[in-house]
Design a protein around this motif. Structure first.
Motif, PDB file in Angstrom:
ATOM      1  N   VAL A 209      68.292  49.881  40.300  1.00 36.59           N
ATOM      2  CA  VAL A 209      69.097  50.333  41.444  1.00 36.59           C
ATOM      3  C   VAL A 209      68.887  51.799  41.785  1.00 36.59           C
ATOM      4  CG1 VAL A 209      70.851  48.566  41.048  1.00 36.59           C
ATOM      5  CG2 VAL A 209      71.126  50.839  39.999  1.00 36.59           C
ATOM      6  N   THR A 210      68.310  52.589  40.872  1.00 34.29           N
ATOM      7  CA  THR A 210      68.040  53.993  41.191  1.00 34.29           C
ATOM      8  C   THR A 210      66.728  54.178  41.946  1.00 34.29           C
ATOM      9  OG1 THR A 210      67.095  54.223  38.980  1.00 34.29           O
ATOM     10  CG2 THR A 210      69.385  54.923  39.280  1.00 34.29           C
ATOM     11  N   ALA A 211      65.904  53.147  41.976  1.00 33.31           N
ATOM     12  CA  ALA A 211      64.596  53.247  42.635  1.00 33.31           C
ATOM     13  C   ALA A 211      64.734  52.987  44.129  1.00 33.31           C
ATOM     14  CB  ALA A 211      63.627  52.254  42.003  1.00 33.31           C
ATOM     15  N   ALA A 212      63.673  53.318  44.868  1.00 37.98           N
ATOM     16  CA  ALA A 212      63.634  53.002  46.293  1.00 37.98           C
ATOM     17  C   ALA A 212      63.619  51.480  46.461  1.00 37.98           C
ATOM     18  CB  ALA A 212      62.408  53.630  46.931  1.00 37.98           C
ATOM     19  N   PRO A 213      64.230  50.939  47.496  1.00 40.70           N
ATOM     20  CA  PRO A 213      64.920  51.632  48.589  1.00 40.70           C
ATOM     21  C   PRO A 213      66.421  51.828  48.356  1.00 40.70           C
ATOM     22  CG  PRO A 213      64.775  49.314  49.103  1.00 40.70           C
ATOM     23  CD  PRO A 213      64.112  49.475  47.754  1.00 40.70           C
ATOM     24  N   TYR A 214      66.897  51.694  47.097  1.00 42.01           N
ATOM     25  CA  TYR A 214      68.343  51.654  46.851  1.00 42.01           C
ATOM     26  C   TYR A 214      68.927  53.038  46.568  1.00 42.01           C
ATOM     27  CZ  TYR A 214      66.510  47.001  46.268  1.00 42.01           C
ATOM     28  OH  TYR A 214      65.817  45.829  46.470  1.00 42.01           O
ATOM     29  N   HIS A 215      68.269  53.780  45.692  1.00 42.68           N
ATOM     30  CA  HIS A 215      68.641  55.171  45.415  1.00 42.68           C
ATOM     31  C   HIS A 215      70.098  55.323  44.959  1.00 42.68           C
ATOM     32  CE1 HIS A 215      64.782  56.387  46.981  1.00 42.68           C
ATOM     33  NE2 HIS A 215      65.049  55.817  48.159  1.00 42.68           N
ATOM     34  N   ALA A 216      70.582  54.411  44.124  1.00 44.50           N
ATOM     35  CA  ALA A 216      71.914  54.568  43.559  1.00 44.50           C
ATOM     36  C   ALA A 216      71.926  55.763  42.606  1.00 44.50           C
ATOM     37  CB  ALA A 216      72.328  53.310  42.820  1.00 44.50           C
ATOM     38  N   ALA A 217      73.076  56.413  42.510  1.00 46.57           N
ATOM     39  CA  ALA A 217      73.214  57.604  41.674  1.00 46.57           C
ATOM     40  C   ALA A 217      74.162  57.327  40.528  1.00 46.57           C
ATOM     41  CB  ALA A 217      73.729  58.777  42.506  1.00 46.57           C
ATOM     42  N   GLY A 218      73.709  57.590  39.317  1.00 46.88           N
ATOM     43  CA  GLY A 218      74.519  57.337  38.132  1.00 46.88           C
ATOM     44  C   GLY A 218      75.292  58.548  37.675  1.00 46.88           C
ATOM     45  N   ASP A 219      75.890  59.262  38.638  1.00 45.29           N
ATOM     46  CA  ASP A 219      76.593  60.498  38.317  1.00 45.29           C
ATOM     47  C   ASP A 219      78.094  60.305  38.121  1.00 45.29           C
ATOM     48  OD1 ASP A 219      77.408  60.014  40.912  1.00 45.29           O
ATOM     49  OD2 ASP A 219      76.334  61.722  41.792  1.00 45.29           O
ATOM     50  N   GLY A 220      78.591  59.062  38.273  1.00 47.99           N
ATOM     51  CA  GLY A 220      80.008  58.797  38.116  1.00 47.99           C
ATOM     52  C   GLY A 220      80.863  59.249  39.263  1.00 47.99           C
ATOM     53  N   VAL A 221      80.251  59.786  40.319  1.00 48.71           N
ATOM     54  CA  VAL A 221      80.994  60.319  41.463  1.00 48.71           C
ATOM     55  C   VAL A 221      80.596  59.620  42.766  1.00 48.71           C
ATOM     56  CG1 VAL A 221      81.469  62.384  42.834  1.00 48.71           C
ATOM     57  CG2 VAL A 221      81.237  62.568  40.337  1.00 48.71           C
TER      58      VAL A 221
ATOM     59  N   ARG B 153      65.727  40.430  38.307  1.00 44.19           N
ATOM     60  CA  ARG B 153      67.053  40.816  37.851  1.00 44.19           C
ATOM     61  C   ARG B 153      67.344  42.235  38.324  1.00 44.19           C
ATOM     62  NH1 ARG B 153      66.634  42.007  31.271  1.00 44.19           N
ATOM     63  NH2 ARG B 153      65.164  43.762  31.424  1.00 44.19           N
ATOM     64  N   VAL B 154      68.592  42.481  38.665  1.00 42.40           N
ATOM     65  CA  VAL B 154      69.032  43.818  39.060  1.00 42.40           C
ATOM     66  C   VAL B 154      69.405  44.584  37.800  1.00 42.40           C
ATOM     67  CG1 VAL B 154      70.809  45.115  40.300  1.00 42.40           C
ATOM     68  CG2 VAL B 154      69.803  43.063  41.325  1.00 42.40           C
TER      69      VAL B 154
ATOM     70  N   ILE C 194      74.024  48.968  45.456  1.00 48.58           N
ATOM     71  CA  ILE C 194      73.958  47.918  44.431  1.00 48.58           C
ATOM     72  C   ILE C 194      74.055  46.545  45.074  1.00 48.58           C
ATOM     73  CG2 ILE C 194      75.069  46.993  42.375  1.00 48.58           C
ATOM     74  CD1 ILE C 194      75.954  49.867  41.720  1.00 48.58           C
ATOM     75  N   GLN C 195      74.899  46.409  46.105  1.00 47.99           N
ATOM     76  CA  GLN C 195      74.998  45.116  46.779  1.00 47.99           C
ATOM     77  C   GLN C 195      73.674  44.733  47.425  1.00 47.99           C
ATOM     78  OE1 GLN C 195      77.781  42.855  46.784  1.00 47.99           O
ATOM     79  NE2 GLN C 195      75.958  41.657  47.294  1.00 47.99           N
ATOM     80  N   GLN C 196      72.975  45.693  48.008  1.00 50.65           N
ATOM     81  CA  GLN C 196      71.680  45.375  48.603  1.00 50.65           C
ATOM     82  C   GLN C 196      70.691  44.904  47.544  1.00 50.65           C
ATOM     83  OE1 GLN C 196      70.855  45.380  52.051  1.00 50.65           O
ATOM     84  NE2 GLN C 196      69.258  44.137  51.076  1.00 50.65           N
ATOM     85  N   ALA C 197      70.714  45.546  46.379  1.00 50.46           N
ATOM     86  CA  ALA C 197      69.833  45.104  45.294  1.00 50.46           C
ATOM     87  C   ALA C 197      70.179  43.677  44.865  1.00 50.46           C
ATOM     88  CB  ALA C 197      69.950  46.063  44.114  1.00 50.46           C
ATOM     89  N   LEU C 198      71.469  43.368  44.765  1.00 46.27           N
ATOM     90  CA  LEU C 198      71.865  42.007  44.406  1.00 46.27           C
ATOM     91  C   LEU C 198      71.448  41.015  45.484  1.00 46.27           C
ATOM     92  CD1 LEU C 198      75.416  42.722  42.952  1.00 46.27           C
ATOM     93  CD2 LEU C 198      73.449  41.866  41.667  1.00 46.27           C
ATOM     94  N   ASP C 199      71.571  41.395  46.748  1.00 49.42           N
ATOM     95  CA  ASP C 199      71.148  40.508  47.832  1.00 49.42           C
ATOM     96  C   ASP C 199      69.645  40.252  47.776  1.00 49.42           C
ATOM     97  OD1 ASP C 199      73.748  40.453  48.722  1.00 49.42           O
ATOM     98  OD2 ASP C 199      73.432  41.880  50.366  1.00 49.42           O
ATOM     99  N   ASP C 200      68.874  41.240  47.311  1.00 49.04           N
ATOM    100  CA  ASP C 200      67.409  41.112  47.256  1.00 49.04           C
ATOM    101  C   ASP C 200      66.941  40.362  46.016  1.00 49.04           C
ATOM    102  OD1 ASP C 200      67.274  42.558  49.600  1.00 49.04           O
ATOM    103  OD2 ASP C 200      66.736  44.455  48.627  1.00 49.04           O
ATOM    104  N   CYS C 201      67.836  40.076  45.093  1.00 46.14           N
ATOM    105  CA  CYS C 201      67.462  39.453  43.817  1.00 46.14           C
ATOM    106  C   CYS C 201      67.201  37.965  44.009  1.00 46.14           C
ATOM    107  CB  CYS C 201      68.573  39.676  42.797  1.00 46.14           C
ATOM    108  SG  CYS C 201      68.169  39.112  41.131  1.00 46.14           S
TER     109      CYS C 201
END
Length: 513
Positions: free
Chosen positions: A93-105, A124-125, A112-119
């Motif tokens: 989920v941190t990779a393109a095209p999703y670019h989620a950030a694991g900073d807790g903020v 696996r996500v 993440i939903q887009q990654a799940l939709d693409d699975c």
């Protein structure tokens, strides 16, 4: 077929295969099992599950053989074809095209939903190390969510992140609720299984918004239905507390609805705003190798199969704010009318450091049958094994088998709470229970203190003729024998009680209050 043995299955991915099986009637404590794969020894265990690693892709033939203690005569139990799939493609989920950030903020719901939709079934996500803040997510057929080591999928504490509300079921009644952090399937009691082959895996953590989200959702619902609550003032005064009605709108951590063949393997699951895992109108759901925690969350149940079939839970540790397990099937006339029982439930090799225990009910109007529990340590629980219903419920609980467990107590009785609404067609039927090689301590474990003494066995049936607690067997059961425990039994409205080698050994200084 060996008596008491009809389950032999596996949770399988490219990395490991976890085999699990029923404990046969002939198996005593200390019984050993030998597993072969493709004719070669693969391992032995005294538990009724074993994880195998390093199997090559493709089919394998696995067998399990029981080696009874004190004998050299093995008993072959069953054979299973285990198919190891190819490794899946990782959607990180941190990779393109999703670019989620694991900073807790950063709120990552859309990414993440887009990654799940693409699975798809070959993918696996992956949630990598970090803390990924998110609102409600949905999973579809053939998808997998893998929470890696060091990763936390963190649910927000803002009710707006769980809207729009969804049709759900809470405390036995269908209604609109806030969405869960993760939802698998769409609830419809008149439909079959619409979502299939879903997996949640990995050693990481899935954590909800906990008590903060529970309070926020409850207050938002209280404001929304203020006029209704005012009109119900007399009824509200009889409820458990002022939150009883508005809190029914809370979501859960994970909801599985109208789904089949769902696997939850490995993650820590914590702090849903109410229950953690809720299985509704589903079939073939397996949870293993997990830790489930919700201490401090009101109604913080752990694992709740509700009008569902073929549900298996094993090798899981609990520390919950309410029942560690609550087996349900609807409430009063609605549950009677929908009429979808929970049946064929297996719970083994589980333990708790806090929580109320394994409950059946109180919402059991659709019926509960064929529940087997073995090799569980519920000594640190409030109630142990707790079968309960109100006189309004109707329905039945039957064929419950508990073996080789230590429990706070064995309790089968009528309760008075959660008793609102119209009555069902008659009182419940509780029948055909077996408790064998069980140590019932007669002590409610309350966490930091030593607990309090209660009857080690409490069997109290309903007062209508024919609705007594019926056909109960206590065999090789030890009562009390621990500090703060009790060796007493309390019986009322019981028909057909068989006791063999039931020994009371309570601390004589303990008083039951």
């Amino acid at each position: 077929m060996v008596a008491g043995f009809d389950l032999f299955d596996a949770c399988v991915d490219a990395d490991a295969a976890t085999l699990y099986w029923d404990k046969p009637d002939a198996a005593a404590p200390g019984t050993c099992y030998a597993i072969e794969v493709d004719g070669a020894p693969a391992g032995t265990t005294t538990r009724t599950h074993l994880t195998l690693e390093g199997l090559a892709e493709g089919p394998h033939r696995a067998t399990v053989t029981m080696l009874p203690a004190g004998t050299d005569r093995p008993v072959r139990l069953g054979e299973l074809t285990v198919r190891v799939p190819p490794a899946k493609r990782d959607i990180v989920v941190t990779a393109a095209p999703y670019h989620a950030a694991g900073d807790g903020v950063t709120l990552n719901t859309a990414a993440i939903q887009q990654a799940l939709d693409d699975c798809d079934a070959a993918s696996r996500v992956v949630i990598p190390a970090g803390t990924f803040l998110t609102g409600a997510l949905r999973m579809h057929s053939g998808s997998e969510l893998h929470v890696a080591a060091g990763a936390t999928l963190q649910g927000s504490a803002d009710p707006a992140d769980y809207e729009p509300r969804v049709w759900s079921r809470f405390e036995g009644v269908e209604r609109l609720c806030y969405a869960s952090l993760i939802t698998i399937g769409t609830l419809d009691h008149a439909a079959g299984f619409t979502t299939r082959d879903v997996r949640i895996s990995g050693p990481g953590t899935i954590r909800g918004g906990g008590a903060a989200l529970a309070r926020a959702e409850t207050e938002a619902e209280r404001a929304r239905i203020a006029d209704q609550l005012a009109a119900m003032a007399d009824y509200i005064a009889t409820c458990e507390n002022e939150d009883t009605v508005p809190a029914r709108a809370r979501g859960r951590l994970v909801t599985i609805a109208n789904a089949e063949h769902v696997r939850l393997c490995g993650p820590s699951l914590a702090d849903g705003p109410s229950w953690n895992l809720h299985l509704i109108y589903s079939r073939d759901v397996v949870t293993h190798g997990c830790a489930i925690a919700s201490r401090g969350v009101w109604n913080g149940d752990g694992w709740d199969p509700d009008s569902s079939e073929n549900c298996v839970l094993f090798d899981t540790r609990f520390d919950t704010g309410d029942d560690i397990v609550a087996i349900k099937s609807g409430k009063n006339p609605e549950g009677n009318t929908i009429g979808r029982p929970t049946r064929h439930v297996r719970i083994f090799d589980c333990s708790s450091t806090g929580g109320h225990g394994i409950a059946i009910g109180s919402e059991m109007s659709g019926g509960v049958e064929d529940v087997r529990i073995w090799d569980c340590d519920l000594s640190r629980s409030l109630y142990g094994v707790h079968i309960k219903g109100t006189p309004k419920r109707g329905g039945y609980v039957r064929e419950v088998d508990v073996r080789d467990c230590t429990v706070a107590a064995i309790t089968v009785h009528a309760v008075t709470y959660n008793d609102d609404g119209e009555a069902g067609p008659g009182q419940p039927v509780f029948e055909r229970f077996r408790f064998e090689r069980v140590h019932a301590l007669g002590r409610q474990w309350r966490g930091d203190d030593a607990g309090r003494a209660v009857p080690a066995v409490l069997l109290v049936g309903f007062d209508e003729p024919g609705h007594e607690v019926r056909d109960v067997t206590l065999r090789d059961v030890t009562l009390g024998g621990v500090d703060g425990g009790s060796g007493t039994m309390e019986l009322s409205h019981v028909a057909g009680l068989t006791m063999e080698r039931v020994a009371a050994s309570a601390n004589p200084t303990t008083k039951v209050d």
